[in-house]
Write a protein that holds these residues in place. Structure first.
Motif, short mmCIF file in Angstrom:
data_model
loop_
_atom_site.label_atom_id
_atom_site.label_comp_id
_atom_site.label_asym_id
_atom_site.label_seq_id
_atom_site.Cartn_x
_atom_site.Cartn_y
_atom_site.Cartn_z
N UNK A 17 -32.92 -0.81 -2.94
CA UNK A 17 -32.00 -1.58 -2.08
C UNK A 17 -32.11 -1.06 -0.75
N UNK A 55 -32.21 -7.51 -14.67
CA UNK A 55 -32.60 -8.63 -13.88
C UNK A 55 -34.10 -8.69 -13.25
N UNK A 60 -34.90 -12.54 -12.33
CA UNK A 60 -33.79 -12.69 -11.28
C UNK A 60 -33.80 -12.08 -10.21
N UNK A 61 -34.61 -10.85 -10.37
CA UNK A 61 -34.93 -10.05 -9.03
C UNK A 61 -36.21 -9.56 -9.21
N UNK A 81 -40.27 -22.94 -8.97
CA UNK A 81 -40.03 -23.72 -9.96
C UNK A 81 -40.73 -23.08 -11.16
N UNK A 84 -38.11 -20.67 -12.48
CA UNK A 84 -36.96 -21.38 -13.16
C UNK A 84 -37.57 -21.77 -14.49
N UNK A 85 -38.53 -22.49 -14.49
CA UNK A 85 -39.00 -23.14 -15.91
C UNK A 85 -39.30 -22.04 -16.86
N UNK A 87 -37.89 -19.05 -17.09
CA UNK A 87 -36.62 -18.59 -17.69
C UNK A 87 -36.02 -19.66 -18.61
N UNK A 88 -36.11 -20.84 -18.21
CA UNK A 88 -35.38 -21.90 -19.05
C UNK A 88 -36.02 -21.82 -20.57
N UNK A 93 -29.64 -16.10 -21.56
CA UNK A 93 -28.75 -15.16 -20.68
C UNK A 93 -27.39 -15.12 -21.39
N UNK A 95 -24.04 -13.44 -19.74
CA UNK A 95 -23.16 -12.49 -18.95
C UNK A 95 -21.85 -12.02 -19.34
N UNK A 96 -21.60 -11.09 -18.37
CA UNK A 96 -20.32 -10.30 -18.56
C UNK A 96 -19.08 -11.34 -18.88
N UNK A 97 -18.86 -12.46 -17.94
CA UNK A 97 -17.79 -13.32 -18.26
C UNK A 97 -18.13 -14.67 -17.49
N UNK A 99 -19.37 -17.26 -18.13
CA UNK A 99 -20.80 -17.88 -18.45
C UNK A 99 -21.16 -19.60 -18.22
N UNK B 44 -25.47 -19.03 -12.35
CA UNK B 44 -25.42 -19.13 -13.77
C UNK B 44 -26.58 -20.28 -13.97
N UNK B 47 -29.76 -19.28 -13.09
CA UNK B 47 -30.47 -18.12 -14.09
C UNK B 47 -30.98 -19.04 -15.44
N UNK B 48 -30.30 -19.74 -15.69
CA UNK B 48 -30.64 -20.37 -17.15
C UNK B 48 -31.86 -21.48 -16.95
N UNK B 49 -32.16 -21.81 -15.81
CA UNK B 49 -33.42 -22.44 -15.65
C UNK B 49 -33.35 -23.62 -14.69
N UNK B 51 -34.04 -25.79 -11.83
CA UNK B 51 -34.56 -25.52 -10.56
C UNK B 51 -33.85 -25.84 -9.17
N UNK B 143 -29.63 -13.10 -8.46
CA UNK B 143 -29.10 -12.03 -8.64
C UNK B 143 -27.81 -11.57 -7.66
N UNK B 150 -15.15 -8.21 -11.32
CA UNK B 150 -14.16 -8.94 -12.31
C UNK B 150 -12.84 -8.43 -12.15
#
Ligand SMILES: Nc1ncnc2c1ncn2[C@@H]1O[C@H](COP(=O)(O)OP(=O)(O)O)[C@@H](O)[C@H]1O
Ligand SMILES: [Mg+2]
Lengths: 232, 150
Positions: A17, A55, A60-61, A81, A84-85, A87-88, A93, A95-97, A99, B44, B47-49, B51, B143, B150
């Protein structure tokens, strides 16, 4: 003969970073192979690079250097896309909270990814109800996430991740916002799904009770993997 | 007198333009705030797809729905005021205006333009204006959107 399927392969993956004049080496060259059906915990203190590494694995990264492959496809070079597709269809996924989408019911939250995938309504409902059954969430279909306890919300998140039948479920500190008892129960449920469905899980944690339940431990320190042990 | 009324028509047009300018900034600001609150949520979804284009579509449609709803309220209130005005009018008897003396009160008149044209323009404008915040929402990396204390 090598019959195990290499699901995830990271090759010397790095992430720096840069902000102004400061460079943070969050992930400093990790080689990791995850095989299908594993139940792996990534452990390490806060700031050791767990989130960044997850990530990078999920796309995601993007790594500063090195590469990430999922089923021999280089996820780290995808974008837009296509990513995205990907990942779908391939990654679940948790996450911590927070979601879940608060304005959608439990059922709708779980259904969402299948809607993106174009699964027809009847099949969606069938799969949602099966999954909610498995996660002991029967009767909560029409409830909204803010009405549920933290533990139940995380279970809904696991249901949402599972139902789209991904190759792997990535969970970044899924129990961090739960008390230890509820966290352990969530982990037991994940472990059950791992055994029953051969679903691969990769999750991060710094909770002792949680990491005890892992089948394999990858320990991160300052962005490097310093230990990797497979337990029984 | 006729000139005078045309002038009023013209100034209504000018006022509407100012109103639109205010609306554009108002909508933009409101949308930015409404979207900012949900940065994590959008993270979220992406992330889950979802577009980026699909998320932008959702945001624009949400803005349009708000505009339709708000216009409906405006139309009902406006119609109500005009109805009241058309019955009771405004008693201007004896008042002099532009060299003319009113001999009776003025009454409001229902004009279809204000009830069809302006709301449609507003709704279209809202959708147009919402493209910018919608694009902004999908510009931040997923990300980054998921980074949250939190
Ligand atoms: N977006 C970012 N910008 C700059 N530095 C970051 C960013 N995200 C994480 N870091 C830094 O990278 C390191 C690893 O962070 P992270 O992956 O979140 O660790 P963990 O999840 O194990 O707590 C930390 O030093 C953190 O400060
Ligand atoms: Mg973290």
């Amino acid at each position: 003969m090598d019959t195990v399927e290499k699901l995830i392969v990271t090759k010397n993956v790095r992430r720096d970073y840069r902000s102004d004049s400061v460079v943070v080496h969050a992930v400093r060259g990790i080689d990791l192979t995850i095989e299908k059906g594993e139940f792996t915990a990534i452990v390490g203190p806060s700031g050791s690079g767990k989130t960044t590494f997850l990530n990078l694995i999920s796309g995601l990264d993007t790594p500063s250097d090195g590469a990430v492959f999922l089923k021999e496809r280089e996820i780290s070079s995808m974008s837009g896309n296509e990513l995205s597709d990907f990942r779908r269809d391939h990654i679940g996924f948790v996450f911590q909270a927070y979601n879940l989408i608060p304005v959608l019911t439990v059922e709708e939250n779980v259904e969402y990814v299948m809607m993106l995938q174009g699964v027809d309504k009847e099949e969606r409902h069938e799969r949602v109800s099966k999954m909610l059954e498995k996660l002991d969430l029967r009767g909560y279909e029409k409830r909204f996430p803010p009405e549920l306890s933290g533990g139940k919300q995380q279970r809904v998140a696991v249901a949402r991740a599972m139902v789209a039948e991904p190759d792997i479920i990535l969970a970044d500190e899924p129990t961090a916002n739960l008390d230890s008892h509820t966290g352990a129960a969530l982990l037991d449920m994940m472990r059950q799904l791992n055994r029953d469905n051969n679903m691969t899980f990769l999750f991060s944690t710094h909770d002792q009770h949680v990491l005890e339940k892992a089948g394999r431990l990858v320990v991160l320190e300052d962005g490097k993997s310093v230990r990797d042990e497979v337990k029984s | 007198m006729k000139h005078m009324l045309e002038m009023i028509d013209y100034s209504v047009g000018v006022v509407m333009m100012v109103v639109f300018a205010v609306i554009v900034f108002g909508i933009m600001n409101t949308l930015f705030m409404a979207l900012y609150e949900r940065t994590f949520e959008f993270g979220v979804l992406r992330a889950i797809g979802t577009r980026n284009g699909a998320l932008r579509g959702l945001i624009v449609r949400e803005a349009a729905a708000l505009a339709v709803f708000a216009s409906a309220i405006g139309i009902v209130l406006g119609a109500l005021l005009i109805y009241i005005g058309s019955i009771y009018g405004m008693n201007l008897t004896g008042v002099e205006f532009a060299g003319t003396t009113f001999t009776e009160g003025i009454h409001t008149v229902f004009r279809i333009r204000q009830f069809l044209f302006y709301p449609i323009i507003i709704i279209l404008f809202t959708m147009l204006v919402s493209f910018y915040p919608a694009r902004h929402a999908t510009r931040t990396s997923v990300s980054r959107a998921l980074q949250r204390s939190f």
